[in-house]
Scaffold this motif. Structure first.
Motif, PDB file in Angstrom:
ATOM      1  N   TYR A 333       0.864  -1.180   0.000  1.00 43.37           N
ATOM      2  CA  TYR A 333       0.000   0.000   0.000  1.00 43.37           C
ATOM      3  C   TYR A 333       0.898   1.226   0.000  1.00 43.37           C
ATOM      4  O   TYR A 333       1.778   1.363   0.859  1.00 43.37           O
ATOM      5  N   LEU A 334       0.670   2.125  -0.920  1.00 39.05           N
ATOM      6  CA  LEU A 334       1.575   3.253  -1.131  1.00 39.05           C
ATOM      7  C   LEU A 334       1.063   4.560  -0.542  1.00 39.05           C
ATOM      8  O   LEU A 334       1.641   5.619  -0.791  1.00 39.05           O
ATOM      9  N   GLY A 335      -0.013   4.484   0.240  1.00 41.48           N
ATOM     10  CA  GLY A 335      -0.575   5.684   0.848  1.00 41.48           C
ATOM     11  C   GLY A 335      -1.531   6.391  -0.106  1.00 41.48           C
ATOM     12  O   GLY A 335      -1.573   6.109  -1.301  1.00 41.48           O
ATOM     13  N   GLU A 336      -2.294   7.329   0.430  1.00 42.26           N
ATOM     14  CA  GLU A 336      -3.278   8.038  -0.382  1.00 42.26           C
ATOM     15  C   GLU A 336      -2.620   8.820  -1.510  1.00 42.26           C
ATOM     16  O   GLU A 336      -3.129   8.855  -2.643  1.00 42.26           O
ATOM     17  N   GLU A 337      -1.499   9.447  -1.216  1.00 41.96           N
ATOM     18  CA  GLU A 337      -0.810  10.214  -2.254  1.00 41.96           C
ATOM     19  C   GLU A 337      -0.264   9.282  -3.331  1.00 41.96           C
ATOM     20  O   GLU A 337      -0.301   9.610  -4.525  1.00 41.96           O
ATOM     21  N   GLY A 338       0.236   8.118  -2.905  1.00 42.26           N
ATOM     22  CA  GLY A 338       0.732   7.142  -3.877  1.00 42.26           C
ATOM     23  C   GLY A 338      -0.387   6.606  -4.753  1.00 42.26           C
ATOM     24  O   GLY A 338      -0.236   6.479  -5.976  1.00 42.26           O
ATOM     25  N   ASP A 339      -1.528   6.288  -4.133  1.00 46.48           N
ATOM     26  CA  ASP A 339      -2.687   5.832  -4.905  1.00 46.48           C
ATOM     27  C   ASP A 339      -3.107   6.888  -5.917  1.00 46.48           C
ATOM     28  O   ASP A 339      -3.393   6.573  -7.084  1.00 46.48           O
ATOM     29  N   ALA A 340      -3.155   8.129  -5.474  1.00 42.71           N
ATOM     30  CA  ALA A 340      -3.568   9.220  -6.364  1.00 42.71           C
ATOM     31  C   ALA A 340      -2.598   9.376  -7.523  1.00 42.71           C
ATOM     32  O   ALA A 340      -3.008   9.623  -8.669  1.00 42.71           O
ATOM     33  N   LEU A 341      -1.308   9.205  -7.234  1.00 44.89           N
ATOM     34  CA  LEU A 341      -0.288   9.329  -8.275  1.00 44.89           C
ATOM     35  C   LEU A 341      -0.477   8.267  -9.345  1.00 44.89           C
ATOM     36  O   LEU A 341      -0.493   8.561 -10.556  1.00 44.89           O
ATOM     37  N   TYR A 342      -0.639   7.015  -8.924  1.00 44.16           N
ATOM     38  CA  TYR A 342      -0.863   5.921  -9.876  1.00 44.16           C
ATOM     39  C   TYR A 342      -2.156   6.150 -10.661  1.00 44.16           C
ATOM     40  O   TYR A 342      -2.202   5.942 -11.883  1.00 44.16           O
ATOM     41  N   ASN A 343      -3.210   6.555  -9.961  1.00 43.76           N
ATOM     42  CA  ASN A 343      -4.495   6.758 -10.637  1.00 43.76           C
ATOM     43  C   ASN A 343      -4.417   7.881 -11.672  1.00 43.76           C
ATOM     44  O   ASN A 343      -5.030   7.780 -12.739  1.00 43.76           O
ATOM     45  N   ASP A 344      -3.679   8.930 -11.362  1.00 43.43           N
ATOM     46  CA  ASP A 344      -3.526  10.033 -12.316  1.00 43.43           C
ATOM     47  C   ASP A 344      -2.813   9.564 -13.583  1.00 43.43           C
ATOM     48  O   ASP A 344      -3.222   9.900 -14.705  1.00 43.43           O
ATOM     49  N   TYR A 345      -1.740   8.787 -13.411  1.00 44.65           N
ATOM     50  CA  TYR A 345      -1.022   8.268 -14.570  1.00 44.65           C
ATOM     51  C   TYR A 345      -1.888   7.289 -15.356  1.00 44.65           C
ATOM     52  O   TYR A 345      -1.845   7.242 -16.594  1.00 44.65           O
ATOM     53  N   TRP A 346      -2.674   6.491 -14.651  1.00 46.76           N
ATOM     54  CA  TRP A 346      -3.566   5.514 -15.299  1.00 46.76           C
ATOM     55  C   TRP A 346      -4.643   6.237 -16.124  1.00 46.76           C
ATOM     56  O   TRP A 346      -4.973   5.822 -17.237  1.00 46.76           O
ATOM     57  N   LYS A 347      -5.144   7.331 -15.593  1.00 43.11           N
ATOM     58  CA  LYS A 347      -6.131   8.126 -16.351  1.00 43.11           C
ATOM     59  C   LYS A 347      -5.517   8.654 -17.637  1.00 43.11           C
ATOM     60  O   LYS A 347      -6.190   8.730 -18.673  1.00 43.11           O
TER      61      LYS A 347
END
Length: 352
Positions: A333-347
């Motif tokens: 688990y990479l934390g909320e900021e990590g999740d957001a970072l991955y999700n932004d790149y995925w978008k």
């Protein structure tokens, strides 16, 4: 295949009705509300549990960890037992969503191999919150009649020869795992330059991809609708039974070794019944039934001893020797900021 899928649909529909209050009343020993992946349990084991314990099972299904988590976090439905993956369990622990398990109520936990509890320490450091249910790898499934060359690398998923015949997982972490490993990076990286490189690789690959799917990888590969797909090892075992032209490999650049485990939410209304359910699922005969039905690798060592098919018992797909491979990792688990970072790149990938 259709019979299995129909049974799963009927099971999900029936128990979903119960979950929303349209089913029968509770049994005399109460109920247990279970939230699990789709087609991830033998329905007969649920019936057996009810008959043996008098505890009524209310059953619901999810498709991804990311769909499951907000529903549990919101607490609208008080689930008693859930089966998340490693990194999601870590997130749930950090956000105080899980109850400690009373292992005195789970004597059958002795059947689970010590190595799986050791691996679980990566996301459940003191082994307080989870009991391993299934484990496996992510790899490449390919059709030997449609792919000419030997397959040993993620790079084949970028081969223009197989344009419109490549299936990718519709999952941010799984998709980025493939691209990160291809580029020689950790699948848990937070280095933005590495993530940007993985994003660019996925964007380059996108015109070659027939579809981003999850469970449909299995069905499409069985039906010869694609040449290559990214798939979970348990699904690979099932597909090979249905289509002998299919082969599964763990790429040389490394991959994800995952564990899905039973956990109990902190707001569970029926904690003792939840522990009774987990104990039942750890019984060797029940674990064997589930392994035969879902074909995902079991960490239950006693169940493995009961496997009669020697080819399956010694399968390098079902029970690989991890010392044969390099760069194997478990998602963190990479934390909320990590999740957001991955999700932004995925978008950004999906927007192309």
């Amino acid at each position: 295949m259709k019979k299995k899928l129909l049974a799963a649909i009927c099971l999900s529909f029936t128990f979903s009705l119960l979950l929303t209050g349209c089913g029968a009343a509770k049994s005399e020993n109460g109920e247990v509300v279970v939230y699990n992946w789709g087609e991830y349990i033998d329905p007969d084991t649920l019936t057996m549990f009810e008959e043996e314990t008098g505890i009524h099972v209310v059953y619901d299904e999810f498709e991804t960890n990311e769909i499951m988590y907000p529903k549990v976090e919101a607490g609208a439905t008080a689930y008693d037992v859930i089966c998340p993956s490693d990194y999601m369990i870590q997130k749930m622990i950090q956000n105080d969503l899980l109850a400690e398990i009373n292992f005195d109520n789970i004597p059958n936990v002795k059947n689970i191999g010590d190595q799986y509890f050791e691996q679980s320490r990566e996301f459940d450091p003191e082994n307080k919150y989870s009991v391993p249910y299934c484990f496996g790898t992510v790899g490449i499934l390919y059709n030997k009649t449609m792919v000419d060359e030997p397959v040993d690398s993620w790079s084949i998923l970028w081969d223009e020869k197989y344009a419109d015949s490549i299936l990718m997982q519709d999952s941010v972490r799984d998709a980025f795992m493939v691209a990160l490993k291809l580029n020689g990076y950790s699948m848990n990286t937070l280095d933005e330059s590495q993530l940007a490189a993985a994003r660019d690789s996925l964007i380059t690959q996108k015109p070659l991809v027939q579809a981003y799917v999850i469970d449909q990888v299995r069905d499409k590969m069985i039906g010869n609708e694609a040449a290559i797909g990214v798939i979970y090892s348990g699904e690979a075992i099932y597909t090979q039974r249905e289509n002998p032209d299919l082969e599964y490999v763990i790429p040389k650049e490394g991959t994800n070794v995952w564990i899905d485990s039973w956990v109990i939410p902190k707001n569970a209304s029926n904690k003792e019944n939840a522990e009774a359910f987990i104990n039942f699922m750890c019984r060797e005969d029940i674990a064997l039934m589930n392994f035969k039905y879902i074909t995902y690798s079991t960490p239950n060592m006693a169940a493995r001893e009961l496997i009669e098919d020697e080819d399956i018992k010694n399968s390098s797909i079902a029970f690989p020797d991890f010392s044969d491979y390099q760069n194997l990792e478990t998602f963190q688990y990479l934390g909320e900021e990590g999740d957001a970072l991955y999700n932004d790149y995925w978008k950004e990938v999906k927007a192309q």
